[in-house]
Every structure is written in C-alpha cells, then in structure tokens.
Design an enzyme around this catalytic site. Sequence first.
Site, PDB file in Angstrom:
ATOM      1  N   TYR A  34       0.804  -1.224   0.000  1.00 59.21           N
ATOM      2  CA  TYR A  34       0.000   0.000   0.000  1.00 59.21           C
ATOM      3  C   TYR A  34       0.836   1.273   0.000  1.00 59.21           C
ATOM      4  CZ  TYR A  34       0.631   0.779   5.012  1.00 59.21           C
ATOM      5  OH  TYR A  34       1.182   1.039   6.235  1.00 59.21           O
ATOM      6  N   ASP A  81      -4.654  -4.139   3.707  1.00 58.74           N
ATOM      7  CA  ASP A  81      -3.497  -3.413   3.194  1.00 58.74           C
ATOM      8  C   ASP A  81      -3.120  -3.867   1.786  1.00 58.74           C
ATOM      9  OD1 ASP A  81      -3.351  -2.022   5.568  1.00 58.74           O
ATOM     10  OD2 ASP A  81      -1.559  -3.053   6.315  1.00 58.74           O
ATOM     11  N   HIS A 125      -9.418  -5.994   9.839  1.00 56.37           N
ATOM     12  CA  HIS A 125      -8.202  -5.426   9.258  1.00 56.37           C
ATOM     13  C   HIS A 125      -7.417  -6.495   8.500  1.00 56.37           C
ATOM     14  CE1 HIS A 125      -5.452  -2.179   8.626  1.00 56.37           C
ATOM     15  NE2 HIS A 125      -4.437  -2.889   9.089  1.00 56.37           N
ATOM     16  N   ASP A 129      -5.213 -14.274  13.184  1.00 56.94           N
ATOM     17  CA  ASP A 129      -5.571 -14.292  14.601  1.00 56.94           C
ATOM     18  C   ASP A 129      -5.249 -12.965  15.276  1.00 56.94           C
ATOM     19  OD1 ASP A 129      -6.467 -16.862  14.343  1.00 56.94           O
ATOM     20  OD2 ASP A 129      -4.666 -17.806  15.199  1.00 56.94           O
ATOM     21  N   ASP A 138      -7.184   2.920   9.412  1.00 52.35           N
ATOM     22  CA  ASP A 138      -6.354   2.821   8.209  1.00 52.35           C
ATOM     23  C   ASP A 138      -7.056   2.015   7.110  1.00 52.35           C
ATOM     24  OD1 ASP A 138      -5.160   2.381  10.856  1.00 52.35           O
ATOM     25  OD2 ASP A 138      -3.197   2.538   9.926  1.00 52.35           O
ATOM     26  N   ARG A 208      -2.173   9.482  11.357  1.00 49.98           N
ATOM     27  CA  ARG A 208      -2.306   8.944   9.991  1.00 49.98           C
ATOM     28  C   ARG A 208      -3.508   8.016   9.869  1.00 49.98           C
ATOM     29  NH1 ARG A 208       2.897   7.617   8.146  1.00 49.98           N
ATOM     30  NH2 ARG A 208       2.682   5.390   8.536  1.00 49.98           N
ATOM     31  N   GLY A 211      -6.098  10.240   9.170  1.00 46.54           N
ATOM     32  CA  GLY A 211      -5.886  10.748   7.823  1.00 46.54           C
ATOM     33  C   GLY A 211      -6.379   9.806   6.748  1.00 46.54           C
ATOM     34  N   TRP A 212      -6.112   8.526   6.917  1.00 47.74           N
ATOM     35  CA  TRP A 212      -6.628   7.538   5.959  1.00 47.74           C
ATOM     36  C   TRP A 212      -8.149   7.617   5.881  1.00 47.74           C
ATOM     37  CZ3 TRP A 212      -3.113   5.863   2.893  1.00 47.74           C
ATOM     38  CH2 TRP A 212      -1.873   5.369   3.307  1.00 47.74           C
ATOM     39  N   THR A 327       3.017   1.841  11.139  1.00 49.41           N
ATOM     40  CA  THR A 327       2.749   1.860  12.581  1.00 49.41           C
ATOM     41  C   THR A 327       1.569   0.976  12.944  1.00 49.41           C
ATOM     42  OG1 THR A 327       3.682   4.085  12.795  1.00 49.41           O
ATOM     43  CG2 THR A 327       2.117   3.415  14.483  1.00 49.41           C
TER      44      THR A 327
END
Length: 361
Positions: A34, A81, A125, A129, A138, A208, A211-212, A327
């Site tokens: 990404y 991602d 996400h 696990d 994000d 961030r 921000g995403w 992060t």
Amino acid sequence: MSVGQPAPAEDWSVSMIESTTARYSPTTIGGWSYPVGLYLYGQYLTYQRTHDPRYLSYIKSYVDRFVASDGAIGQSFNNLDSMQAGRLLTILHHETGQDRYRIAAKKIRDRLDTYPRTSDGGFWHADSDSRAHQLWADGVYMVNPFLVEYGREFGDATYADDEAAKQLYVYGSHLQVGNGLLKHAYDESRTASWSDPGTGLAPEHWCRAVGWYSMAIVNVLDALPSSHPRRAALVTILKKLAVGLERYQDPATGRWFQVMDKGDRGDNWTETSCSSMFTYALSRGAQKGYLDAHYATVAQRGYQGVLAKVSLGSDGRTNLTDISIGTNVGDYAYYVGRTRATNDFHGLGAFLIMNEQLRAR
C-alpha cells in the site's frame, strides 16, 4: 525573466516524481504494497494533469511485475493493506483497455464476498488471529476507494457504492468519539492488549489512521450518487471530523500532531503524511460542498505547513521530512517514538494527492 520578477513557483509534484523515479526504478521501488500503491496513485494524479507518458509507463512497469498476461496475480488478499494497490489495476484498465487488469482487480472484488467481518459487517483489518474482529481506521482507505473506482470501471457500482458506504459508516460509528476525531482501532472481541474493555477502542488518536479515514470518506462521497441512502450519514461523520481537525490543528505550523489531541506535550511532533491527508480532505470537502467553505482556509494553513517540510537537496532532488514510518496500534509513547523518516512513501503519496488538489487553489 527580467530583474525583480519572482522566480516561477516550483511544481513540487513534478519535482517529487522526478526525484523518486530517479532514486528507484519500477523494479527496485518495492514489492506489492500500500505505501508504494499510494505513491503511484499520486503519480497518476500528476500524470492526469501533465500527460507526461513516462509517469504512466512507470506505473505500468511496476504493476506488470505482479500481473501476468492472463491476469493472474500472486496475492491472496487476506488483509486490507494488500488491496490498496488494486487502484492501479483499475487505472491501467482504464488507460490501456487490457483485460489482464480487469481479471486481476476482480480477484480483490471476489475476495470481499468471503472476507471476514464484524457482527455489523465491518471488514476485519486482516484475516489473521492477531487482527481478528478488529477495525483499524487505516483499513477504510485500503479497500473502499478501490471499490468505488472498480464499480465505475466495470459496471459493478451498485454493489461497490453500497459496500463502501457501509464500511465507512460502520467504521465511523465505532471509531469516532465526541471530539470528532477517530480512535486508531476497535476490537469487537475486546481481547487485544490495547482495547478498552468497555468500548473496545484503542487509547489514542493516531494522526495517519485518522488521515486515511478522512481521505477515504471524501473519495467515497465523490463517487456516491446524490440519492444514496447513506450519503447524509457520511456527510455528518465528515462534518464532525472537520470540527475536530480544525480544533487540533497546530496554530504555529498549520500541521497536525502525531498524537492529535496532545500537542501540548513536549515530545509530540507534527507529522507530514497526515497533515497532507487532512489538507487534501478539508480542501476537497469544501470544494464539493460537503463542508462549510471556511474549511478551505483551514486547508490552506495546512498546505503551507506541509510545504515547509519539502526542500531541494544538494543533489537537486526533493526531500520530504518528518514522516512516520508504518505503525501498529499502540499507546502514546509508542506513537511519539516512531521513526521520523525522510521520503517515506506514506508521505510522498499523501503529498502528491494533496498537492494536486491544492496547487491551483
């Protein structure tokens, strides 16, 4: 140029792309990821303005490392991602008409049919696990802008618009708190070490991550038809977010802090990628009428603050400073202790997206 006239303003998008493509070839810029996908999306926006064929050729050469002539792509898409660079597949189909890019993009679209979700339908996400039952702010940018663009390009807009709007709404309903900002993440199972046992929320507003979300909600609103049933709810989320962004903008620099609501702490610092993201989202939101017109002024302060972080080195190439590296979810000390990188792709991509929105305003 006659004496006394100012030098022409630097085209920072072009300078940044020329510098970055000199530093990296399409082969050495990195794997399917990404951050590289974000940077190359920004390069595409600049291509749309400049029509420099080298910029599109570079993107195609990168993508063609991963997509075979029959459209096969060696990605499992078991985390959000990995889906972000799918935007480049849709772009290349649009620009070249080659069916290989449709086939590869459809693998992401089809993966969503079986992708794991929270009980109210939010995409985890990652299908692992360590990320099970978790929504990270994000993640909305990793899949939903791709999804609405995929829907437009391939005649799947009804599904794509509904799904993307639902994701932004579900994530927003969990992550947004009273000050308008979003917490970094939410764990429905309350088992993650960082999750509050009562709310499931992570402890901090990491810039961030917010921000995403801010960029994603604007991108999705741009795509949604005016009659879409979730449109009003998304605009409400964005308006609340904008209030928080204005409140926590650093008055001294126009930028935003790594931990957004704790700018009074001496070890906190203003971060360039999120400041670019917020600047873009506020400018676009004001331009499109999602936000009050005065947010264009807030965005201009952010723009000047980010421009202060870009310079030309002795080699004539651009340098963009104070970009947080990738992060995970953590506590205050973790976020402020992150490496402050120069020319990290998170920052370069966000800068290009911002600059293409703001440079003519």
